[in-house]
Design an enzyme around this catalytic site. Structure first.
Site, short mmCIF file in Angstrom:
data_model
loop_
_atom_site.label_atom_id
_atom_site.label_comp_id
_atom_site.label_asym_id
_atom_site.label_seq_id
_atom_site.Cartn_x
_atom_site.Cartn_y
_atom_site.Cartn_z
N TYR A 1 16.34 29.31 7.13
CA TYR A 1 15.23 30.01 7.78
C TYR A 1 15.38 30.02 9.30
O TYR A 1 15.76 29.01 9.90
CB TYR A 1 13.90 29.33 7.44
N MET B 1 12.26 23.82 1.70
CA MET B 1 11.44 23.01 0.79
C MET B 1 12.31 22.23 -0.18
O MET B 1 12.02 21.08 -0.50
CB MET B 1 10.47 23.92 0.04
N ARG C 1 -9.90 0.07 15.31
CA ARG C 1 -9.90 0.85 14.07
C ARG C 1 -10.87 0.19 13.11
O ARG C 1 -12.04 0.45 13.15
CB ARG C 1 -8.46 0.92 13.52
N LYS D 1 0.84 -1.21 0.00
CA LYS D 1 0.00 0.00 0.00
C LYS D 1 0.87 1.26 0.00
O LYS D 1 2.10 1.16 0.23
CB LYS D 1 -0.91 -0.03 1.23
C1 PLP Z 1 0.04 -1.98 6.74
C2 PLP Z 1 -0.48 -3.25 7.28
C3 PLP Z 1 0.36 -4.35 7.46
C4 PLP Z 1 1.86 -4.32 7.24
O1 PLP Z 1 2.53 -3.81 8.36
P1 PLP Z 1 4.14 -3.80 8.45
O2 PLP Z 1 4.42 -3.34 9.81
O3 PLP Z 1 4.60 -2.84 7.39
O4 PLP Z 1 4.59 -5.17 8.16
C5 PLP Z 1 -0.22 -5.55 7.86
N1 PLP Z 1 -1.54 -5.65 8.09
C6 PLP Z 1 -2.38 -4.59 7.95
C7 PLP Z 1 -3.83 -4.75 8.24
C8 PLP Z 1 -1.88 -3.36 7.57
O5 PLP Z 1 -2.70 -2.32 7.44
#
Ligand code: PLP
Length: 339
Positions: free
Chosen positions: A235, A282, A122, A34
């Site tokens: 800055y 930046m 969540r 992702k």
């Molecule tokens: C992002 C995610 C993972 C992966 O987590 P890592 O710590 O990067 O291995 C696994 N399960 C779910 C549900 C996630 O959202």
């Protein structure tokens, strides 16, 4: 002209997949790609992971899954996040698997993984009710597997108890931290993102797990300046020279993903560790020059022992966030090394 170069080492990635597979066997490794593969490039990472034997690919959204499906027609692809009703038909057509993240009616005709909320608070259903025939997976997610083993064990216990009546269905729970540290959490598959990128989920050092960093980030000194006593760089005059001080300007800033919180971290200039000083702007940052170097001297922002884990500790964040922030911009070239 690009001002910095990111190199993604897919041979290292394949090594990491093989390494994690070896550690968690007989559990399968599902690669979590992702957020553009945590900034490493979703399709490149996914393809390399699949080549190295990942059992499936996980993304957050149906949109990401559809992109992956175009590139990888054979792989199993699982959407970890919620999907809208109107996305279900497209997921079905693309043979994408969905996660049930809330109580309610289950979609039909599409493979489903039901996520039980065992303490993450969540996404997830509060109780597992008799799975429908579309349900191919039961899963949960740990809230603190990198820091709190007791909580992780409690979550796992709740998950095992709730899923015990459905022995035929694949179960998966572990992210990278749990996959590496808690053998009993490995179940049928682990879902790993960060570990496959060669980043330690515990924020220490990935090499202790036999993992190799996949991302390297380099630039070069664009300007050399001599600051006299009382003169400053950047800055807010956050760095003021007390004595005559040579600094170098690196043409990379927070727009490229060099977080503004990285003041004080170390990078390599011509192979020598040196400090980032002053406020990161930046598109530029200043470094102390350790010795006589000229414009054009190589700067390693990540690589050769300079780690995202260390940067994250300095910045008060996690390596995940920094990795996601190193984005493709017109100012930056990305080189993919297939090995
Ligand atoms: C992002 C995610 C993972 C992966 O987590 P890592 O710590 O990067 O291995 C696994 N399960 C779910 C549900 C996630 O959202």
């Amino acid at each position: 002209m690009s001002r910095s170069t990111v190199t993604i080492d897919l041979a290292a990635l394949r090594h990491n997949v093989a390494r994690v597979r070896e550690v968690v066997a007989p559990a399968a490794v599902w690669a979590v790609v992702k957020a553009d593969g945590y900034g490493h490039g979703m399709t490149d990472v996914a393809r390399a992971a699949a080549e190295a034997g990942a059992g499936g690919l996980c993304v957050a959204t149906v949109g990401e899954a559809l992109v992956l499906r175009e590139e990888l027609p054979e792989s199993r692809v699982l959407v970890l996040g919620p999907s809208r009703d109107e996305e279900v038909a497209r997921a079905r057509e693309a043979r994408v698997e969905l996660t049930v993240v809330a109580d309610g009616l289950l979609p039909e005709g599409v493979p489903l993984h039901v996520k039980l909320d065992t303490g993450m608070g969540r996404w997830g259903v509060s109780e597992l009710v008799g799975p429908t025939r579309d349900v191919v997976g039961l899963m949960t997610h740990f809230a603190s597997s990198e820091a709190d083993e007791e909580l992780t064990r409690a979550q796992l216990g709740r998950f095992l108890e709730a899923t015990a009546p459905y022995p035929g269905i694949m179960r998966h729970a572990a992210n990278s931290a749990a996959a590496l540290s808690l053998p009993e959490a490995r179940l049928d598959a682990v879902r790993c993102g960060i570990a496959l990128l060669g980043i330690d989920p515990f924020g220490v050092d990935a090499t202790r797990h036999g993992l190799r960093p996949v991302l390297r980030w380099e630039s070069a000194i664009a300007r050399v300046l001599e600051l006299g006593p009382g003169e400053s760089t950047g800055y807010g005059r956050r760095f003021v020279a007390r004595e005559p001080t040579r600094i170098g300007i690196v043409p990379v800033g927070y727009a490229d993903g060099l977080s503004r919180d990285l003041t004080g971290t170390e990078v390599l200039v011509a192979g020598v560790p040196t400090q980032v000083v002053g406020t990161i702007s930046m598109d530029a940052a200043a470094v102390l020059l350790p010795h006589e170097v000229d414009v054009g001297a190589p700067v390693v922002l990540v690589g050769d022992g300079v780690t995202l884990e260390h940067h994250a500790a300095v910045a008060g964040t996690i390596a995940y966030e920094l990795a996601c922030g190193i984005r493709a911009t017109s100012a930056r070239a990305v080189r993919i090394v297939t090995g």
